[in-house]
Motif scaffolding. Structure first.
Motif, short mmCIF file in Angstrom:
data_model
loop_
_atom_site.label_atom_id
_atom_site.label_comp_id
_atom_site.label_asym_id
_atom_site.label_seq_id
_atom_site.Cartn_x
_atom_site.Cartn_y
_atom_site.Cartn_z
N TYR A 123 0.82 -1.44 0.08
CA TYR A 123 0.05 0.01 0.03
C TYR A 123 0.73 1.15 0.02
O TYR A 123 0.36 2.31 -0.18
N LYS A 130 -4.09 -10.96 -4.93
CA LYS A 130 -5.07 -9.92 -5.35
C LYS A 130 -4.53 -8.49 -4.60
O LYS A 130 -4.81 -7.76 -5.30
N LYS A 177 -2.22 -7.30 -7.11
CA LYS A 177 -2.89 -6.84 -8.45
C LYS A 177 -3.66 -5.76 -8.22
O LYS A 177 -3.72 -4.64 -8.93
N ASN A 178 -4.41 -5.64 -6.85
CA ASN A 178 -5.54 -4.41 -6.85
C ASN A 178 -5.04 -3.67 -5.93
O ASN A 178 -5.97 -2.88 -5.22
N ARG A 179 -3.83 -3.19 -5.52
CA ARG A 179 -3.49 -2.29 -4.55
C ARG A 179 -3.84 -0.90 -4.39
O ARG A 179 -3.93 -0.27 -3.59
N SER A 180 -4.19 -0.48 -5.79
CA SER A 180 -4.56 0.85 -5.72
C SER A 180 -6.20 1.04 -6.27
O SER A 180 -6.49 2.21 -6.55
N ASP A 181 -6.79 -0.01 -6.00
CA ASP A 181 -8.24 -0.20 -6.32
C ASP A 181 -9.02 0.28 -4.87
O ASP A 181 -8.96 -0.39 -3.79
N ASP A 196 -11.89 0.34 -4.38
CA ASP A 196 -13.28 -0.17 -4.60
C ASP A 196 -13.40 -1.46 -3.52
O ASP A 196 -14.46 -1.76 -3.11
N ASN A 197 -12.09 -1.81 -3.20
CA ASN A 197 -12.21 -3.08 -2.16
C ASN A 197 -12.36 -2.84 -0.59
O ASN A 197 -12.78 -3.77 -0.07
#
Length: 90
Positions: free
Chosen positions: A9, A48, A51-55, A57-58
């Motif tokens: 992060y 995950k 891959k989705n560290r800047s998402d 929405d999680n």
């Protein structure tokens, strides 16, 4: 595991420590039991997270999943250790 999570992060840390994140993931992979579902789940959530560290929405769901899986693995290993010690009568 917490080092990986922290680096995921932090953009500066992630960019500069990317090879260390991969190295730690590889270390974990080498120490996991290949057929253990808990370890498989942890590997999936780590993938995950990277891959989705800047998402945005999680909403911390992956973080929570990561913590729950880690706690479960620690509990399982602790129970296994206690059982082994009881068998050895230490």
């Amino acid at each position: 595991m917490s080092e990986i999570h922290a680096a995921i992060y932090d953009d500066d840390k992630f960019d500069s420590l990317f090879h260390q994140v991969i190295e730690k993931q590889t270390y974990l992979d080498l120490h996991f039991k290949p057929n253990d579902p808990q370890h498989h789940e942890l590997r999936l959530v780590l993938s995950k997270l990277v891959k989705n560290r800047s998402d945005d929405d999680n909403d911390g769901k992956l973080d929570e999943e990561f913590v729950v899986i880690c706690q479960s693995i620690i509990k399982t290993e602790w129970d296994r250790l206690k059982a082994d010690l009881e068998k050895a009568k230490i």
